[in-house]
Write an enzyme that holds these catalytic residues in place. Structure first.
Site, PDB file in Angstrom:
ATOM      1  N   HIS A 103       4.189   6.347  11.336  1.00 45.17           N
ATOM      2  CA  HIS A 103       5.441   5.584  11.392  1.00 45.17           C
ATOM      3  C   HIS A 103       6.646   6.483  11.653  1.00 45.17           C
ATOM      4  O   HIS A 103       7.701   5.972  12.054  1.00 45.17           O
ATOM      5  CB  HIS A 103       5.659   4.847  10.067  1.00 45.17           C
ATOM      6  CG  HIS A 103       5.197   3.426  10.061  1.00 45.17           C
ATOM      7  ND1 HIS A 103       5.451   2.543  11.085  1.00 45.17           N
ATOM      8  CD2 HIS A 103       4.495   2.720   9.134  1.00 45.17           C
ATOM      9  CE1 HIS A 103       4.946   1.359  10.793  1.00 45.17           C
ATOM     10  NE2 HIS A 103       4.354   1.446   9.619  1.00 45.17           N
ATOM     11  N   HIS A 123      -1.361   6.171   8.572  1.00 39.15           N
ATOM     12  CA  HIS A 123      -0.489   5.059   8.993  1.00 39.15           C
ATOM     13  C   HIS A 123       0.969   5.370   8.689  1.00 39.15           C
ATOM     14  O   HIS A 123       1.835   5.244   9.573  1.00 39.15           O
ATOM     15  CB  HIS A 123      -0.923   3.785   8.269  1.00 39.15           C
ATOM     16  CG  HIS A 123      -0.113   2.583   8.614  1.00 39.15           C
ATOM     17  ND1 HIS A 123      -0.462   1.701   9.610  1.00 39.15           N
ATOM     18  CD2 HIS A 123       1.059   2.113   8.105  1.00 39.15           C
ATOM     19  CE1 HIS A 123       0.451   0.741   9.690  1.00 39.15           C
ATOM     20  NE2 HIS A 123       1.390   0.977   8.789  1.00 39.15           N
ATOM     21  N   GLU A 124       1.246   5.764   7.463  1.00 40.21           N
ATOM     22  CA  GLU A 124       2.642   6.006   7.100  1.00 40.21           C
ATOM     23  C   GLU A 124       3.208   7.222   7.818  1.00 40.21           C
ATOM     24  O   GLU A 124       4.381   7.236   8.201  1.00 40.21           O
ATOM     25  CB  GLU A 124       2.769   6.164   5.583  1.00 40.21           C
ATOM     26  CG  GLU A 124       2.209   5.004   4.773  1.00 40.21           C
ATOM     27  CD  GLU A 124       2.723   3.638   5.195  1.00 40.21           C
ATOM     28  OE1 GLU A 124       3.867   3.540   5.682  1.00 40.21           O
ATOM     29  OE2 GLU A 124       1.988   2.650   5.029  1.00 40.21           O
ATOM     30  N   GLY A 136       0.808  -1.207   0.000  1.00 35.82           N
ATOM     31  CA  GLY A 136       0.000   0.000   0.000  1.00 35.82           C
ATOM     32  C   GLY A 136       0.841   1.256   0.000  1.00 35.82           C
ATOM     33  O   GLY A 136       0.578   2.193  -0.751  1.00 35.82           O
TER      34      GLY A 136
END
Length: 886
Positions: A307, A303-304, A267
């Site tokens: 991180h 999400h990224e 993704g």
């Protein structure tokens, strides 16, 4: 055939790296038929080890070594050794400088690991072990280095040159070439490295952090996609603000960049400051992306970005600790999405996905713990267990500790380990430090595979007003693991009165009752909880909010489930009661199919659906969830040996009966919702998502009645919709209907309108691949030759081959095994091009044990055919070995 078995790598064999890389200086010379990569590494003997100087062994694959120097001296061929996977030299001192030049061919890299080309753009994917395909290096996450990267390329073809960190210099070369140098001030492992070179346009914005710094935000895309970036930009800014407010995490560089890439195995990738995304997770606008796609973009961008701390600033020591970053970050992005949309609906969506797919993984040959003990090929362990179950483990910690203490634990974790590569144990240790709890037993969630089962029984004594809840936990055997020890399972529960109100809860030995819901900590194989001062026989509401990733067994009657569906004060458990009620009804019909040609539907299901439809104040998204029957995949998982065709037939029968019985209220509700849609411009927000979701679900039910007026309404929605959500829903309803002429016309007009938009054409492929009408396989085989399809593109493969094998029960599980043979053919072909994709696509065949004997034989025959097809990649070999060893 493969003659040499790939080696198994064990967590117990972990050793500190012999050498460290303090600084990494890279120079890329990019050309159309090759690339040169110059690497200058400032290295030292690991100070945590002894004073000896063992050989330096660097990872490298598919590299042509052009030059090698040690401390400025060129090495002769007798001073180093090369294999297909390693470069070895002998250092003469504890600190030294190693320089290499390698030649690679990115344009021929179909595996999409390392440096490759996508639509004329150079880009990288280095997680997990792709950097070794770029240059010789210590390609392991516990070797962290400061990177400086210079990229040279033809200016006309590649005006944009990007890498991690901040740009510090740029200039012109001869022959129309140019260069840019980037410097990343933060140490990182090689898997977080990134390079992009292309002819890209940029959408730019800025964000002011909580400390007052201005951060430049840039999303790079190909020119034709420049109008599809605003939703991703809004999602990024919302993510940054949320992470500051909820976790106190501030972004640390001057610039944050996202690049959309068409060819990508996953993704997205969280490379430090330069996230590379599958274009499907960036590009979104009303006319071309569904509401679900908008929500996916929001979730993946978050999400990224998250991180940056939970994965980048603090990374994992080794790949066995992968869930340290992924599980924690999935939990964080799930909570973000819940805050941005409906918390209950988000939880329902997550749990439905977990139970259908991750529970199946737990029950299959690839079952493994959240922290595996060994692996053969790391790319096979980017799994639902690592991500989704790993997130549930973090969620349980959050439940047991409470939000405030969990936040203190995360703060301590980041403070202790900033700039380090650590383990799951370090994360747990931070939580223990702030809570004072001993979480030793809890860590079994990291080491034991499988889905635990909770068997719950109860009794009530009216004379003493005591209520006892007895909980037994167990966990099935999984490959390599038997005799599981008890887990720590947070069981959120409440007791409901006959009026549906929550009763006060007072455990024996407690002096004061608590109001409403509470969490019981189940830690033993069998445990009894005794509640006192319970004034009436209660009905337990168990595992509220799905407080643990377990299978719950409690003997609810259908009347109990009806009561919970109508009265439970926990939104998730209301939905769950409806799912279990529908499951019981479908399973009953499955049994009737074997006995009679005329199944009978329990009228209570129709009655409760009718009552739900009449509740005008019910959130449309929740109503849509209530009306959605359990998926075929979830139903299959409830059987020891499932007949997929009988289950499909039963589910279709129940859906049809509901559609005919509730046609009038469904149509009235659909028409009211459709009118609002016509009168309201498209907005990408939760309330509008909810309205369109319910509208499209009702249309799908209504089209089952084969009413010509409803068909006209469907064609009208398909034709005049101002958004892809309504248009695609209309198309799907037509394709799954007996109105074949209208369906073909709609498919033709859709393809003509969107033929130049790859992501929209992926949706066109998927709608047809998932259609369960006869002839489905023949249609998919025909579509393989469509100009918009390419087996080299992972998105295309997932859209067509993946959708057929995971969503088309009737045709994939055809009695003659043709669906299985089709998938096997494609897996064999994929393995020569992209081993990661091949290993992922084979998954439906690996769960052969879940099916009846006839389907088992058909699946096993194809697995064996694949195994005997030739020289297999390590990725596919591992999956086959485990699948056939059961």
């Amino acid at each position: 055939m493969r003659t040499e078995q790939p080696k198994m790598i064990a967590l117990s064999d972990y050793r500190l790296p012999d050498y460290l890389i303090d600084e990494t200086h890279l120079t890329f010379e990019l050309h159309e038929s090759y690339a040169l990569v110059h690497a200058r590494l400032l290295m030292q003997r690991n100070p945590g080890l002894d004073e000896s100087l063992p050989p330096l062994v660097l990872d490298g694959q598919q590299l042509e070594l052009v030059d090698i120097e040690l401390d400025g001296r060129q090495l002769s061929v007798v001073e180093y050794s090369l294999t297909d996977s390693h470069l070895q030299i002998q250092p003469a001192k504890h600190q030294f400088e190693l320089s290499t030049t390698v030649r690679i061919e990115p344009q021929n890299n179909t595996a999409l690991e390392g440096l490759y080309k996508s639509s004329g753009m150079f880009c990288t994917q280095c997680e997990a072990e792709g950097f070794r395909k770029i240059t010789y290096y210590l390609d392991r996450p516990d070797v962290m280095s400061r990177f400086t990267t210079t990229i040279h390329a033809e200016k006309h073809r590649y005006p944009i040159l990007l890498s991690n960190g901040n740009p510090i210099a740029e200039g012109e070369d001869e022959n129309g070439r140019h260069w840019v140098t980037w410097e990343d001030p933060f140490k990182k492992p090689a898997y977080l490295f990134a390079v992009v070179a292309g002819d890209l346009w940029c959408v730019e914005d800025s964000f002011t952090t909580m400390s007052g710094r201005d951060v430049a935000l840039r999303i790079y895309v190909e020119p034709e996609n420049i109008d599809k970036c605003q939703h991703a930009m809004n999602s990024l800014k919302n993510s940054m603000r949320w992470d500051e407010e909820v976790y106190g995490r501030e972004y640390d560089l001057d610039i944050f960049m996202i690049v959309a890439v068409n060819d990508f195995n996953m993704g997205a990738m969280e490379n430090k400051g330069l996230n590379i995304f599958n274009s499907s997770c960036v590009l979104a606008k009303a006319e071309t992306a569904t509401d679900a796609a908008h929500q996916r973009v929001e979730g993946v961008v978050a999400h990224e970005y998250f991180h940056n701390w939970s994965g980048n600033r603090v990374t994992c020591r080794d790949w066995f600790q992968l869930s340290l970053k992924e599980g924690f970050t999935v939990f964080r992005d799930s909570e973000f999405s819940a805050d941005m949309n409906s918390r209950v609906v988000k939880r329902i969506e997550d749990v439905a996905y977990l139970r259908t797919h991750q529970f199946a993984e737990d029950a299959g040959p690839m079952a493994h713990p959240v922290r595996p003990a060994q692996y053969m090929e790391i790319s096979n362990f980017y799994t639902l267990t690592i991500y989704e179950k790993g997130a549930e483990v973090v969620r349980m910690l959050h439940t047991l500790l409470g939000a405030e203490t969990f936040r203190k634990g995360s703060d301590l974790y980041f403070e202790r380990h900033d700039g380090q590569a650590v383990t799951c144990d370090d994360f747990i240790a931070a939580m223990e430090s702030v809570s004072g709890m001993d979480l030793t037993q809890f860590k079994r969630w990291y080491s034991q595979a499988g889905t635990p089962e909770l068997q719950v029984s109860d009794s009530y004594d009216a004379a003493t007003q005591t209520y006892q809840l007895t909980v037994k936990q167990s966990c099935p055997d999984t490959p390599g693991q038997t005799d599981k020890q008890p887990f720590v399972i947070p069981l959120s529960m409440a007791l409901l009165s006959k009026q549906g109100t929550e009763l006060p809860l007072q455990l024996q030995g407690e002096s004061v009752a608590t109001e409403g819901e509470r969490v019981l900590s189940v830690t033993q194989a069998e445990q009894t909880f005794t509640f006192i001062n319970v004034a009436e026989q209660p009905l337990p509401s168990l595992l509220r909010g799905f407080s643990a990733p377990v299978e719950l067994r409690y003997d609810y009657s259908r009347d109990d489930l009806l009561f919970l569906l109508q009265h439970d004060t926990d939104g998730f458990n209301r939905w769950e009661a409806g799912q279990q009620l529908a499951l019981q009804v479908i399973e009953e019909v499955v049994g009737q199919i074997y006995e009679t040609d005329e199944p009978m539907l329990d009228m209570r299901l129709i009655e409760v659906f009718e009552a739900l439809l009449a509740q005008e104040d019910l959130n449309p998204a929740m109503l849509a969830e209530f009306l959605a029957l359990p998926s075929t995949g979830y139903i299959i998982e409830q059987y020891v040996q499932a007949d997929p065709l009988a289950i499909h037939q039963a589910r279709e029968y129940v859906s049809n009966q509901l559609a005919f019985a509730l046609k009038e209220p469904m149509l009235a509700r659909y028409q009211a919702l459709r009118k609002v849609s016509l009168d309201t411009p498209y907005v990408a927000q939760a309330s509008d998502f909810a309205r369109r979701r319910l509208q499209n679900m009702l249309l799908a039910y209504l089209m089952r009645t084969q009413d010509l007026e409803i068909m006209d309404a469907c064609i009208d929605q398909f034709g005049i919709a101002d958004n892809m959500t309504e248009r695609l829903a209309g198309l799907a309803c037509l394709v799954n209907s007996p109105f074949s002429d209208e369906a073909e016309k709609a498919l033709e007009s859709f393809a003509e309108r969107f033929e130049n938009d790859p992501l929209v054409m992926d949706q066109w492929f998927s709608v047809q691949a998932a259609a369960g009408l006869p002839g489905g396989l023949e249609r998919v085989q025909h579509l393989l030759n469509h100009p918009a399809f390419s087996i080299k593109n992972p998105n295309k493969v997932r859209a067509l081959v993946g959708a057929f094998s995971t969503q088309n029960t009737a045709n994939f599980h055809a009695a003659d095994g043709s669906g299985y043979a089709f998938l096997a053919d494609k897996v064999i072909k994929l393995d020569a091009l992209n081993p990661q994709m091949a290993a992922r696509m084979i998954s439906p065949l690996t769960r052969w044990q879940r099916f009846d004997l006839h389907h088992q034989e058909q699946m096993l025959a194809q697995l064996k055919r694949i195994k005997n097809s030739g020289d297999l990649s390590a990725d596919l070999f591992e999956v086959l070995e485990k699948s056939l060893a059961v």
